[in-house]
Design a protein around this motif. Structure first.
Motif, PDB file in Angstrom:
ATOM      1  N   PRO A   1      -0.405  -0.316  -5.940  1.00  0.00           N
ATOM      2  CA  PRO A   1      -1.008   0.724  -6.780  1.00  0.00           C
ATOM      3  C   PRO A   1       0.044   1.633  -7.403  1.00  0.00           C
ATOM      4  N   SER A   2      -0.049   1.815  -8.704  1.00  0.00           N
ATOM      5  CA  SER A   2       0.768   2.812  -9.393  1.00  0.00           C
ATOM      6  C   SER A   2      -0.051   4.090  -9.419  1.00  0.00           C
ATOM      7  N   GLU A   3       0.292   5.020  -8.568  1.00  0.00           N
ATOM      8  CA  GLU A   3      -0.601   6.138  -8.273  1.00  0.00           C
ATOM      9  C   GLU A   3       0.211   7.427  -8.131  1.00  0.00           C
TER      10      GLU A   3
ATOM     11  N   THR B   1      -5.571   5.320  -9.872  1.00  0.00           N
ATOM     12  CA  THR B   1      -4.863   4.072  -9.631  1.00  0.00           C
ATOM     13  C   THR B   1      -4.941   3.091 -10.801  1.00  0.00           C
TER      14      THR B   1
ATOM     15  N   THR C   1       0.831  -1.202   0.000  1.00  0.00           N
ATOM     16  CA  THR C   1       0.000   0.000   0.000  1.00  0.00           C
ATOM     17  C   THR C   1       0.866   1.253   0.000  1.00  0.00           C
TER      18      THR C   1
ATOM     19  N   HIS D   1      -3.544  -7.850  -7.355  1.00  0.00           N
ATOM     20  CA  HIS D   1      -3.038  -6.483  -7.495  1.00  0.00           C
ATOM     21  C   HIS D   1      -1.964  -6.293  -6.422  1.00  0.00           C
TER      22      HIS D   1
ATOM     23  N   TYR E   1      -2.694  -0.778 -11.379  1.00  0.00           N
ATOM     24  CA  TYR E   1      -1.994  -1.668 -10.461  1.00  0.00           C
ATOM     25  C   TYR E   1      -0.880  -2.460 -11.143  1.00  0.00           C
TER      26      TYR E   1
END
Length: 301
Positions: free
Chosen positions: A267-269, A171, A147, A264, A173
């Motif tokens: 997250p690529s955020e 987001t 996370t 998942h 993933y």
């Protein structure tokens, strides 16, 4: 008049759109909604021009003059850079905009690498991809992380003063996926699956450190990183090797390659960051205004 608080932001793409949407969400009135729409529409058009899917009626300098009016601080400014694609085409990208955020004035300043600008104390606040933080400063440990909230615990304070404040929710993933015909019944491609797996794991070449941080060294014992060939689709390469990690939203393309979409992993955020060594009250006011929208978010750090 108090000088605006400078905030480093990406120059283009989904992360910049997420930043502009966050500023619009925490501000009353329509001005920032229009700013977000104008900048996003302009950059999407310019991306299409750069890729050759749209032919512009005018040259880049004429378009740049049309988009930007430096004499009007309330309007966005753009600039011209060389893209890193084949042939190094010129590309128009976001440069700056001055916005009112509650009781503080903010100047959004485009940077190619906002995270690194914070690390060198050029800015106290900025937005960038969480991926870059993992790639550069997050400690590698035996166990992985899953996370945005885990990131700060793995940043060595000796290495950098930058800390993640919150995610923006744009987001996609990093997702584990593999060949359906190589998966035993009633099993899922997840972290537990990797603990007993030995063999190739297909990833993008620049993501070695990121994937190692996310999965942890224990899970990667007996695993060999392999990579797509030049111009090969990532999903096709994963199907060829049998297992891999790839950024995905829906997984529909993966399934077309006979892949089963698993866990998942991370997250690529886009994340809001601050340099903790910069303690001006104006910086704190910007943070309070931006965090208003994220107060009830599960991704708030």
């Amino acid at each position: 008049m108090t000088d605006p608080v400078p905030v480093a932001v990406p120059r283009k793409g989904r992360p910049l759109e997420a930043v502009l949407e966050r500023f619009a969400a925490v501000t009353d009135g329509e001005r920032l909604d229009r700013l977000a729409d104008d900048v996003s529409n302009t950059l999407r058009y310019e991306k299409a021009v750069t890729k050759g899917s749209v032919e512009a009626d005018e040259g880049p300098y004429e378009r740049l003059a049309e988009y930007s009016d430096p004499a009007t601080p309330a309007e966005p400014e753009f600039t011209l850079l060389r893209d890193d694609r084949d042939g190094k085409p010129r590309r128009i990208v976001f440069d700056a905009a001055t916005v009112e955020l509650g009781d503080v004035t903010v100047k959004l300043v485009g940077r190619e690498e906002p995270f690194r600008a914070l690390r060198t104390h050029e800015f106290a606040l900025g937005f960038d991809s969480a991926d870059l933080v993992l790639e550069e400063v997050v400690e590698i440990r035996e166990s992985g992380l899953g996370t945005i909230a885990d990131i700060n615990d793995r940043i060595d304070p000796v290495d950098t003063d930058v800390r993640v404040v919150t995610g923006l929710g744009d987001t996609v993933y990093h997702t584990l996926m593999g060949r359906q015909d190589r998966r035993d019944p009633n099993t899922t491609f997840d972290r537990e699956y990797l603990t007993d797996y030995e063999g190739p794991l297909c990833i993008s070449p620049r993501y070695e450190r990121l994937v190692t941080a996310v999965l942890g060294t224990d899970a990667l014992d007996g695993v060999e990183f392999v990579y797509p060939d030049a111009h090969e689709e990532e999903e096709g390469a994963i199907a060829r090797f049998g297992l891999g990690v790839y950024l995905t939203v829906t997984g529909s393309t993966a399934r077309e390659h006979g892949l089963s979409v698993g866990e998942h992993l991370f997250p690529s955020e886009t994340v809001l960051m601050r340099n903790a060594a910069e303690t001006e009250e104006s910086v704190s006011r910007v943070l309070r205004a931006l965090e208003r929208e994220a107060a009830d978010s599960e991704i708030r750090v």
